[in-house]
Design an enzyme around this catalytic site. Structure first.
Site, PDB file in Angstrom:
ATOM      1  N   GLU A 164       0.870  -1.172   0.000  1.00 17.31           N
ATOM      2  CA  GLU A 164       0.000   0.000   0.000  1.00 17.31           C
ATOM      3  C   GLU A 164       0.909   1.225   0.000  1.00 17.31           C
ATOM      4  OE1 GLU A 164      -2.788  -0.344   3.216  1.00 17.31           O
ATOM      5  OE2 GLU A 164      -3.241  -2.425   2.718  1.00 17.31           O
ATOM      6  N   ASP A 403      -6.998 -11.517   3.899  1.00 17.90           N
ATOM      7  CA  ASP A 403      -6.331 -10.296   4.353  1.00 17.90           C
ATOM      8  C   ASP A 403      -5.002 -10.574   5.057  1.00 17.90           C
ATOM      9  OD1 ASP A 403      -6.061  -7.582   4.678  1.00 17.90           O
ATOM     10  OD2 ASP A 403      -7.871  -7.329   5.871  1.00 17.90           O
ATOM     11  N   GLU A 452      -6.218  -5.658  -3.484  1.00 20.59           N
ATOM     12  CA  GLU A 452      -6.058  -4.347  -2.849  1.00 20.59           C
ATOM     13  C   GLU A 452      -4.732  -3.745  -3.315  1.00 20.59           C
ATOM     14  OE1 GLU A 452      -6.411  -2.293   1.560  1.00 20.59           O
ATOM     15  OE2 GLU A 452      -5.498  -4.266   1.385  1.00 20.59           O
ATOM     16  N   GLU A 458      -9.575   3.574   3.085  1.00 19.15           N
ATOM     17  CA  GLU A 458      -9.523   3.195   4.494  1.00 19.15           C
ATOM     18  C   GLU A 458      -8.516   4.045   5.273  1.00 19.15           C
ATOM     19  OE1 GLU A 458      -8.253  -0.832   4.983  1.00 19.15           O
ATOM     20  OE2 GLU A 458      -6.231  -0.470   4.238  1.00 19.15           O
TER      21      GLU A 458
END
Length: 651
Positions: A164, A403, A452, A458
């Site tokens: 991320e 996840d 993702e 988020e």
């Protein structure tokens, strides 16, 4: 037929020998790869009159002493024009894909080196002819860049990562040596030329990273993991590697290795429409794909189950999720998700928590024609995959969100494929979170519905960096690898001076229309509605509009775009066109020619756009309707942090 013969002749003539250097050109002649006449394989890449890569040295090394990349005694070189096409099962840019490339293969004793030159990029891979299992000690990709490019750097601190990333814009010369970059990594110059590096067809092999060197970048891979540390008491996900091998992969000696992909664009618009990662990936491996259904999903975690105007206590319980099901059914959403907290514990995902009656919930969802997706950490699935997936199928669940994967070594890449295969057998979709970027696997297993690997909405729950500028970077950076689960749809919108970090009642930066436009900009076959049903019901006009936006696309046309500044594109699903635009913190106005519409049809245009006061009140929007045809033009006006989404429906 005559045109095709001429084109083939042109390509065959592009194999030139100048002191044994080999030049291979793209079908349109704009991109040229030169294989330099050396004992060791090395390439250079040129686009137009610009040299992009001065020298690229690819090699593979094995523990048995074999090395791929020595070409002094190559047997032969073949070059041909290749025309290929396929129909995407879950299309995100184009449903029907046709492309042409020049393919050159250097045949050596133990390996082939296959090179493909497209009109929008270059890719190469090694094909091994070794016997038995082999240990790959390293794959080297040493890149000397020809210019001091501007880099949009997705820096990683280690090879254990959620992938991320923010994208820091800086000159390559300003990046410290040994800096690790995730993929894709984008390089641009001041003439509009860009180079984006990534990979495709990643199977049974570790994920590729880049590491900064004095002259450019080199490949970097996680080692083969021999042992992981036991989780500390109270921990459920922060797994550490205790022991690594001195090799990166243990694999079959007769195989093709992943494609190393270099996407090339001559203007920013072309970056977004580049489809090389999907084109290069292996075809579908599932016999039955009829059950795979993309769609919209009402998500619980971002909004922390904050539900008002009801007569029950909201939370991780049956009544709350029945409310989500009612909301999804009322607006035609295909799914709801039960995120972290639905199960007895995070490590025991075989039964629900005491406040959830799964039998009642799945029966209620089935009656309402809404599917349920369940969250899980990856380790429980890794340990008891068949048992858990069989259980979920028996419950009537439609998918899983996996996840906190974090690792990207060969074992974990194989877990991705193993899970995709097993999930398909049980008719379950898979949404990968907290793990690596897509690298073509979802073409082979189209039940992989999303990834993702993105700094998404988020993060507004704990920081202030998910800005309209960040949103306008993602289509040029992360999205070039494939689908991304950014999770848009927040209804509490603000500009920077009114924004507050709130974990349980999160806000978004930019306008309301900006949030809704993201559904047309970002590619996600499973697209989240991140906010609370209460907020959506209080903003029913917007919610109704959002529910009309599909999640897969038959065609994509990027009309205007500048990296990190704005995107204006048109997408088609069946006969309906969708025009979407976002901007960073600057107001903009576009005059849009509607030439993408069918020439003999009339359309009703329903558009959501920034309200007249949205520069100060970010929630201000307006919805307009009008009649349009191919002969018309429209004005798209974007305020600060703004957006636009128009739906053109044939009358």
């Amino acid at each position: 037929m005559k045109a095709k013969i001429v084109l083939v002749f042109t390509i065959l003539c592009s194999l030139k020998l100048f002191a044994q250097d080999i030049e291979i050109s793209s079908p349109d002649g704009q991109i040229t790869v030169t294989i330099l006449d050396k004992d060791t394989l090395s390439l250079s890449i040129q686009a137009g009159n610009e040299e992009l890569i001065e020298k690229l040295v690819p090699q593979m090394k094995f523990k048995n002493g074999k090395t791929f990349g020595q070409i002094k005694n190559r047997k032969k070189v073949t070059t041909k024009l290749v025309n290929e096409s396929y129909e995407a099962i879950v299309p995100t840019k184009f449903k029907n894909v046709e492309y042409t490339c020049t393919t050159s293969t250097l045949k050596c004793k133990d390996f082939d080196f296959e090179l493909r030159v497209f009109n929008n990029g270059v890719a190469y891979r090694f094909i091994s002819h070794l016997k038995g299992n082999v240990l790959v000690t390293n794959e080297e990709m040493d890149i000397t860049l020809a210019q001091d490019f501007t880099c949009y750097l997705p820096e990683e601190k280690s090879l254990i990562s959620h992938f991320e990333n923010y994208y820091e814009k800086l000159k390559v010369s300003a990046i410290k040596n040994k800096t690790i970059a995730a993929l894709p990594t984008l390089f641009t110059n001041n003439k509009g030329l860009s180079l984006s590096i990534t990979e495709s067809d990643l199977f049974d092999y570790p994920n590729l990273f880049l590491e900064k060197t004095a002259f450019g970048f080199q490949s970097l891979f996680p080692k083969y993991v021999l042992k992981t540390q036991a989780l500390e008491k109270g921990q459920d996900r922060l797994e550490a590697v205790e022991k690594e091998a001195d090799y990166i992969a243990k694999t079959n000696g007769k195989r093709s290795f992943p494609w190393r992909v270099f996407m090339i664009s001559f203007q920013d618009e072309e970056i977004i429409s580049n489809n090389l990662v999907q084109q290069l990936a292996r075809p579908n491996e599932l016999k039955d794909v009829s059950w795979i259904q993309p769609g919209r999903v009402a998500w619980d975690w971002w909004n922390a189950n904050n539900i008002g105007n009801v007569n029950f206590k909201s939370g991780l319980n049956t009544e709350t999720y029945k409310h989500y099901i009612d909301f999804a059914a009322d607006f035609g959403l295909e799914y709801i998700i039960l995120d972290e907290g639905w199960s007895a514990t995070t490590l025991d995902v075989s039964k629900p928590n005491p406040d959830i009656n799964m039998e009642v919930l799945t029966a209620y969802a089935k009656k309402k024609n809404v599917g349920i997706i369940l969250w899980s950490l990856w380790r429980p699935l890794d340990k008891n995959m068949e048992e858990l997936l069989s259980l979920y199928e028996g419950w009537g669940v439609k998918g899983i969100k996996v996840d906190f994967i974090q690792r990207a070594d060969q074992y974990v890449v194989n877990f991705y494929e193993r899970l995709a295969k097993s999930a398909a057998k049980h008719h379950l979709l898979v949404d990968f979170h907290g793990g690596m970027k897509p690298s073509g696997m979802r073409k082979a297993y189209p039940n992989i519905i999303n990834y993702e690997a993105v700094k998404g909405l988020e993060n507004n729950k704990w920081e202030t960096k998910i800005t309209p500028h960040h949103d306008a970077l993602l289509p040029f950076t992360r999205m070039t690898a494939g689908v991304l689960d950014y999770t848009p749809g927040g209804m509490d919108n603000a500009h920077e001076d009114n924004f507050a970090v709130r974990f349980y009642r999160p806000m978004t930066l930019g306008t309301r229309a900006h949030q809704i436009a993201l559904y047309g900009i970002y590619e996600a076959p499973l697209q989240m509605f991140a906010d609370s049903p209460t907020n959506y019901l209080a903003n029913k006009e917007c919610t109704t509009f959002m529910s009309k936006i599909p999640t897969v696309w038959d065609d994509t046309i990027v009309l205007q775009a500048v990296i990190g500044e704005y995107v204006l594109l048109a997408r088609r699903k069946d006969t309906t066109w969708y025009l979407a635009a976002i901007t960073n913190d600057k107001s903009r106005e576009f005059t849009v020619n509607l030439s993408f519409l069918a020439s003999n049809k009339t359309y009703q245009l329903e558009a959501i756009e920034d309200g007249v006061n949205s520069n100060s009140i970010a929630t201000d929007f307006k919805i307009n309707t009008s009649i349009k045809s191919v002969k018309d033009t429209i004005t798209v006006k974007l305020n600060n942090g703004g957006g636009y989404l128009g739906i053109f429906t044939q009358k």
